[in-house]
Design an enzyme around this catalytic site. Structure first.
Site, PDB file in Angstrom:
ATOM      1  N   HIS A 368       2.111   6.538  -0.766  1.00  0.00           N
ATOM      2  CA  HIS A 368       1.012   5.639  -0.531  1.00  0.00           C
ATOM      3  C   HIS A 368      -0.131   6.096  -1.715  1.00  0.00           C
ATOM      4  O   HIS A 368      -0.488   5.221  -2.445  1.00  0.00           O
ATOM      5  CB  HIS A 368       0.777   5.559   0.551  1.00  0.00           C
ATOM      6  CG  HIS A 368      -0.922   4.788   0.765  1.00  0.00           C
ATOM      7  ND1 HIS A 368      -1.092   3.735   0.747  1.00  0.00           N
ATOM      8  CD2 HIS A 368      -2.080   5.427   1.305  1.00  0.00           C
ATOM      9  CE1 HIS A 368      -2.250   3.199   0.944  1.00  0.00           C
ATOM     10  NE2 HIS A 368      -3.051   4.457   1.221  1.00  0.00           N
ATOM     11  N   PHE A 369      -0.579   7.329  -1.544  1.00  0.00           N
ATOM     12  CA  PHE A 369      -1.774   7.360  -2.571  1.00  0.00           C
ATOM     13  C   PHE A 369      -1.507   7.601  -4.086  1.00  0.00           C
ATOM     14  O   PHE A 369      -2.302   7.591  -4.833  1.00  0.00           O
ATOM     15  CB  PHE A 369      -2.523   8.498  -1.797  1.00  0.00           C
ATOM     16  CG  PHE A 369      -2.103  10.021  -1.912  1.00  0.00           C
ATOM     17  CD1 PHE A 369      -1.975  10.821  -3.061  1.00  0.00           C
ATOM     18  CD2 PHE A 369      -1.933  10.333  -0.394  1.00  0.00           C
ATOM     19  CE1 PHE A 369      -1.655  12.153  -2.776  1.00  0.00           C
ATOM     20  CE2 PHE A 369      -1.387  11.739  -0.461  1.00  0.00           C
ATOM     21  CZ  PHE A 369      -1.391  12.572  -1.709  1.00  0.00           C
ATOM     22  N   ARG A 434       3.461  18.261   2.243  1.00  0.00           N
ATOM     23  CA  ARG A 434       2.909  19.491   2.035  1.00  0.00           C
ATOM     24  C   ARG A 434       3.438  20.582   2.666  1.00  0.00           C
ATOM     25  O   ARG A 434       3.166  21.226   3.541  1.00  0.00           O
ATOM     26  CB  ARG A 434       1.441  19.309   2.811  1.00  0.00           C
ATOM     27  CG  ARG A 434       0.443  18.502   2.038  1.00  0.00           C
ATOM     28  CD  ARG A 434      -0.658  18.313   2.984  1.00  0.00           C
ATOM     29  NE  ARG A 434      -1.822  18.161   2.031  1.00  0.00           N
ATOM     30  CZ  ARG A 434      -3.083  17.699   2.470  1.00  0.00           C
ATOM     31  NH1 ARG A 434      -3.427  17.837   3.624  1.00  0.00           N
ATOM     32  NH2 ARG A 434      -4.191  17.634   1.695  1.00  0.00           N
TER      33      ARG A 434
HETATM   34 FE1  HAS Z   1      -5.208   4.842   2.103  1.00  0.00          FE
HETATM   35  C1  HAS Z   1      -4.068   7.571   3.468  1.00  0.00           C
HETATM   36  C2  HAS Z   1      -4.878   3.171   4.952  1.00  0.00           C
HETATM   37  C3  HAS Z   1      -6.032   1.907   0.408  1.00  0.00           C
HETATM   38  C4  HAS Z   1      -5.854   6.554  -0.891  1.00  0.00           C
HETATM   39  N1  HAS Z   1      -4.872   6.700   1.403  1.00  0.00           N
HETATM   40  C5  HAS Z   1      -4.386   7.795   2.086  1.00  0.00           C
HETATM   41  C6  HAS Z   1      -4.673   8.920   1.440  1.00  0.00           C
HETATM   42  C7  HAS Z   1      -5.217   8.620   0.201  1.00  0.00           C
HETATM   43  C8  HAS Z   1      -5.290   7.302   0.178  1.00  0.00           C
HETATM   44  C9  HAS Z   1      -5.433   9.557  -0.904  1.00  0.00           C
HETATM   45  O1  HAS Z   1      -4.759   3.874   7.849  1.00  0.00           O
HETATM   46  C10 HAS Z   1      -4.117  10.223   1.941  1.00  0.00           C
HETATM   47  C11 HAS Z   1      -5.175  11.097   2.497  1.00  0.00           C
HETATM   48  C12 HAS Z   1      -4.510  12.417   2.816  1.00  0.00           C
HETATM   49  O2  HAS Z   1      -4.403  13.443   1.883  1.00  0.00           O
HETATM   50  O3  HAS Z   1      -4.194  12.693   4.031  1.00  0.00           O
HETATM   51  N2  HAS Z   1      -5.484   2.814   2.620  1.00  0.00           N
HETATM   52  C13 HAS Z   1      -5.321   2.315   3.830  1.00  0.00           C
HETATM   53  C14 HAS Z   1      -5.681   0.749   3.923  1.00  0.00           C
HETATM   54  C15 HAS Z   1      -5.992   0.659   2.849  1.00  0.00           C
HETATM   55  C16 HAS Z   1      -6.169   1.778   1.946  1.00  0.00           C
HETATM   56  C17 HAS Z   1      -5.648   0.133   5.182  1.00  0.00           C
HETATM   57  N3  HAS Z   1      -5.895   4.210   0.212  1.00  0.00           N
HETATM   58  C18 HAS Z   1      -6.248   2.940  -0.329  1.00  0.00           C
HETATM   59  C19 HAS Z   1      -6.756   2.989  -1.510  1.00  0.00           C
HETATM   60  C20 HAS Z   1      -6.701   4.271  -2.026  1.00  0.00           C
HETATM   61  C21 HAS Z   1      -6.264   5.110  -0.597  1.00  0.00           C
HETATM   62  C22 HAS Z   1      -7.394   1.767  -2.341  1.00  0.00           C
HETATM   63  C23 HAS Z   1      -6.980   5.127  -3.092  1.00  0.00           C
HETATM   64  C24 HAS Z   1      -7.717   4.390  -4.193  1.00  0.00           C
HETATM   65  N4  HAS Z   1      -4.481   5.221   3.842  1.00  0.00           N
HETATM   66  C25 HAS Z   1      -4.645   4.521   4.862  1.00  0.00           C
HETATM   67  C26 HAS Z   1      -4.372   5.130   6.241  1.00  0.00           C
HETATM   68  C27 HAS Z   1      -4.224   6.466   5.815  1.00  0.00           C
HETATM   69  C28 HAS Z   1      -4.460   6.497   4.248  1.00  0.00           C
HETATM   70  C29 HAS Z   1      -4.433   4.672   7.656  1.00  0.00           C
HETATM   71  C30 HAS Z   1      -3.628   7.687   6.573  1.00  0.00           C
HETATM   72  C31 HAS Z   1      -2.336   8.054   6.780  1.00  0.00           C
HETATM   73  C32 HAS Z   1      -1.919   9.178   7.556  1.00  0.00           C
HETATM   74  O4  HAS Z   1      -1.531   9.209   8.690  1.00  0.00           O
HETATM   75  O5  HAS Z   1      -2.359  10.481   6.855  1.00  0.00           O
HETATM   76  C33 HAS Z   1      -6.540  -0.781   2.179  1.00  0.00           C
HETATM   77  O6  HAS Z   1      -7.872  -0.743   1.453  1.00  0.00           O
HETATM   78  C34 HAS Z   1      -5.585  -1.448   1.230  1.00  0.00           C
HETATM   79  C35 HAS Z   1      -5.965  -2.844   1.027  1.00  0.00           C
HETATM   80  C36 HAS Z   1      -5.434  -3.483  -0.219  1.00  0.00           C
HETATM   81  C37 HAS Z   1      -4.895  -4.916  -0.251  1.00  0.00           C
HETATM   82  C38 HAS Z   1      -4.318  -5.168  -1.539  1.00  0.00           C
HETATM   83  C39 HAS Z   1      -4.805  -6.439  -2.362  1.00  0.00           C
HETATM   84  C40 HAS Z   1      -4.411  -6.441  -3.789  1.00  0.00           C
HETATM   85  C41 HAS Z   1      -5.045  -6.575  -4.896  1.00  0.00           C
HETATM   86  C42 HAS Z   1      -4.060  -6.711  -6.208  1.00  0.00           C
HETATM   87  C43 HAS Z   1      -3.975  -8.237  -6.492  1.00  0.00           C
HETATM   88  C44 HAS Z   1      -3.047  -8.293  -7.756  1.00  0.00           C
HETATM   89  C45 HAS Z   1      -3.065  -9.288  -8.633  1.00  0.00           C
HETATM   90  C46 HAS Z   1      -2.229  -9.250  -9.731  1.00  0.00           C
HETATM   91  C47 HAS Z   1      -4.160 -10.299  -8.838  1.00  0.00           C
HETATM   92  C48 HAS Z   1      -4.695  -5.761   0.762  1.00  0.00           C
HETATM   93  C49 HAS Z   1      -6.558  -6.756  -4.936  1.00  0.00           C
HETATM   94  C50 HAS Z   1      -1.465 -10.256 -10.178  1.00  0.00           C
HETATM   95  C51 HAS Z   1       0.093 -10.513  -9.496  1.00  0.00           C
HETATM   96  C52 HAS Z   1       0.755 -11.485  -9.839  1.00  0.00           C
HETATM   97  C53 HAS Z   1       2.142 -11.095  -9.153  1.00  0.00           C
HETATM   98  C54 HAS Z   1       0.611 -12.273 -10.849  1.00  0.00           C
END
Ligand code: HAS
Length: 542
Positions: A368-369, A434
């Site tokens: 994921h990250f 890890r």
């Molecule tokens: Fe995460 C664990 C939940 C976003 C980084 N996350 C991590 C860890 C890191 C990390 C480093 O709830 C590990 C930490 C460790 O060492 O233990 N994360 C989320 C959720 C989101 C999320 C709900 N994470 C990120 C982002 C990170 C990041 C951003 C870094 C930059 N995360 C978790 C959870 C854990 C977790 C638990 C703990 C897991 C565990 O058990 O240890 C949300 O913010 C994500 C929302 C994003 C979206 C996507 C929107 C899409 C967009 C792109 C549009 C694309 C276009 C392209 C327009 C809903 C904006 C055009 C495409 C065409 C097809 C034309």
């Protein structure tokens, strides 16, 4: 740009990329270890390497790059150059952070700080590692104050005017960082330093993890928001379009400010010692923080479509063909956006309590990250580098550098497809994150995991080649012919409604942030302090 400003920005960027290189070497080695291909020589420990990799790539590369980028945005949009006070604070901050980073790196290389990049108790590092962290955090605060100063002076001189969108975004990003780092500062000063110097015998592990994650989650949005700055403000300009809505962009940043912090418990869902109600509340808030990302996705699609149609695109997806695919300034961040769709979906899975029980502490989370920070964010930062460095250094972005940038992006995407793809898959089969044990004594499960670990190592090797190419590109960008490179800042479309002034009422937003934090943390933290029986002596890791 004023030469003195350019020097400050480029110094931050170069420092960031050197950290990326050293962190990348550590990453390559640990990938090969887990793939069962090599054994580490000269008594280097697996966890030591993992600490170096995480600290240098996730903490140092990002923080230095971001501060350099935010300062460039302030210089560009708030008066054309930095005020002496802001510039001096920028340098003072840089020197503190650089000293802290060097000291921390030495401690890790000496195997006196093998505590992983999350560094909470009960693992105990040399006290000098924690002292080094103090320098990094205090330095970043100084840089933050420099940025705020520049913004305040601009507002005083432009009474009644809306601040430029890019500057507003820089201020929100830095404000979030300042509020988030209070948690880690308390952990380091009140818990880790007294404990590692031996002034107190035990440490409240639960509290230490909680203070860390109070900081650790907004940390990931501190990485993400500068990428969003590029997606909202630079990408429309690069594709020849306009910003879809200034107000929508500001609202999404304000929502990040509000909801990024009171959500740390979603990293602690599997921990005892926090009652289910508080976990539930923070999971609800986690789903709130997804909304501004969905708004961002909507706004990006709208920008692409509107600008495509203005150029004559027909049909539902005709705009796709109008995008500048051969321009690395667009291509690298676009691949980052594309990857953010599955990456974000993975985040939603992590945040769901029952599914978290399946993926927590497995390689899924590592997968994921590597998609979020190491692809969506990193590729966007690389995309920024291709115009930021030449714009600052008074050089041109030549077609050859553009080409090399596209190759670098493709290499990165392929490497990450193999590495993160197999991490996600094998994580679902239960392979832990890890851990230095690779073959697990030929245990049947481990035999099943090994092919995925080998695929991870292959992906990691491709990524390392991509890191080397990126480092080459960075220095080559400073030696292209002298000339002008645009610092792309788009205008807002004329169809958008006026931006409400409420967005710059900082008192309102900061008060709301404080209320949300108190709501989410007061009772559980008091419980942790009251029930601290009998404390842990921890594990000295050197
Ligand atoms: Fe995460 C664990 C939940 C976003 C980084 N996350 C991590 C860890 C890191 C990390 C480093 O709830 C590990 C930490 C460790 O060492 O233990 N994360 C989320 C959720 C989101 C999320 C709900 N994470 C990120 C982002 C990170 C990041 C951003 C870094 C930059 N995360 C978790 C959870 C854990 C977790 C638990 C703990 C897991 C565990 O058990 O240890 C949300 O913010 C994500 C929302 C994003 C979206 C996507 C929107 C899409 C967009 C792109 C549009 C694309 C276009 C392209 C327009 C809903 C904006 C055009 C495409 C065409 C097809 C034309």
């Amino acid at each position: 740009f004023d030469r003195r400003d350019s020097r400050l920005v480029i110094t931050h960027i170069v420092f960031a990329f050197i950290a990326l290189l050293i962190g990348g070497i550590a990453g390559l080695l640990q990938g090969l270890v887990r793939g069962g291909m090599i054994q580490l020589p000269a008594g280097i420990g697996y966890y030591q390497l993992l600490t170096a990799h995480g600290v240098l790539m996730a903490l140092v590369f990002t923080t230095f790059f971001i501060i350099g980028f935010l300062y460039s945005a302030a210089a560009k949009t708030l008066g054309g150059k930095l005020l002496p006070v802001a510039r001096n604070l920028g340098w003072l901050g840089f020197m503190h952070m650089a000293f802290g980073t060097l000291l921390a790196t030495v401690m890790i290389l000496l195997n006196k700080a093998t505590v992983l990049y999350t560094f909470y108790a009960p693992m105990k590092a040399s006290p000098f590692f924690y002292v080094a962290l103090v320098f990094v955090v205090v330095g970043s605060w100084m840089s933050g104050f420099g940025l705020f100063y520049q913004y305040r002076v601009w507002r005083r001189e432009h009474k009644g005017k809306l601040s430029p969108l890019l500057a507003f975004m820089a201020v929100v990003t830095m404000l979030m960082w300042q509020i988030a780092t209070i948690g880690v500062a308390l952990e380091v000063l009140l818990q880790l330093i007294p404990w590692s110097f031996g002034w107190v015998e035990t440490i409240n592990v639960m509290l230490s993890r909680t203070l860390f994650w109070y900081f650790g989650h907004p940390l990931v949005y501190f990485w993400l928001l500068p990428a969003y700055m590029c997606w909202y403000v630079m990408i429309p300009k690069i594709i020849g379009g306009k910003i879809f809505s200034d107000a929508l962009a500001r609202l999404s940043f304000i929502l990040f400010l509000l909801f990024s912090i009171p959500v740390g418990f979603h990293h602690q869902l599997m921990e005892p010692g926090i009652s289910p109600f508080w976990k539930y509340l923070q999971v609800v808030l986690t789903f709130m923080v997804v909304i501004p990302s969905l708004m961002t996705a909507f706004s990006l699609f709208a920008t692409f479509e509107i600008s495509g149609r203005e150029k004559g695109a027909k049909g539902l997806f005709g705009w796709w063909k109008m995008l500048p695919w051969k321009d690395v300034r667009f291509f690298a961040p676009f691949v980052g956006m594309l990857v953010f769709i599955p990456a974000g979906a993975g985040g939603l899975i992590n945040a769901s309590n029952q599914m978290n029980a399946v993926v927590h502490n497995t390689l899924w989370v590592t997968g994921h990250f590597h998609l979020t920070v190491a692809t969506s964010v990193a590729l966007t930062f690389f995309g920024i580098t291709y115009w930021l460095v030449p714009a600052m250094a008074g050089r041109t972005l030549t077609p050859r550098m553009n080409q090399l940038g596209i190759i670098q992006t493709i290499l990165w995407a392929i490497g990450m497809f193999f590495m993160s793809g197999s991490m996600h898959t094998v994580g679902l089969f239960g392979s832990p994150r890890r851990t230095a044990y690779t073959t697990y004594g030929e245990h049947p499960d481990a035999v099943f995991w090994m092919p995925y670990h080998v695929a991870m190592a292959i992906g990691g090797t491709i990524l390392f080649v991509a890191v080397l190419l990126m480092i080459y590109n960075l220095f080559a960008l400073m030696r292209t012919p002298q000339g002008y490179t645009e610092y792309p800042v788009a205008e807002v479309t004329e169809h958008a409604e006026a931006t409400p002034r409420l967005f710059e009422r900082w008192g309102v937003w900061i008060s709301l942030v404080v209320v949300l934090i108190l709501l989410a943390y007061t009772v559980p933290v008091m419980d942790m302090i009251r029930h601290d029986v009998p404390g842990s002596k921890g594990f000295v890791t050197w």
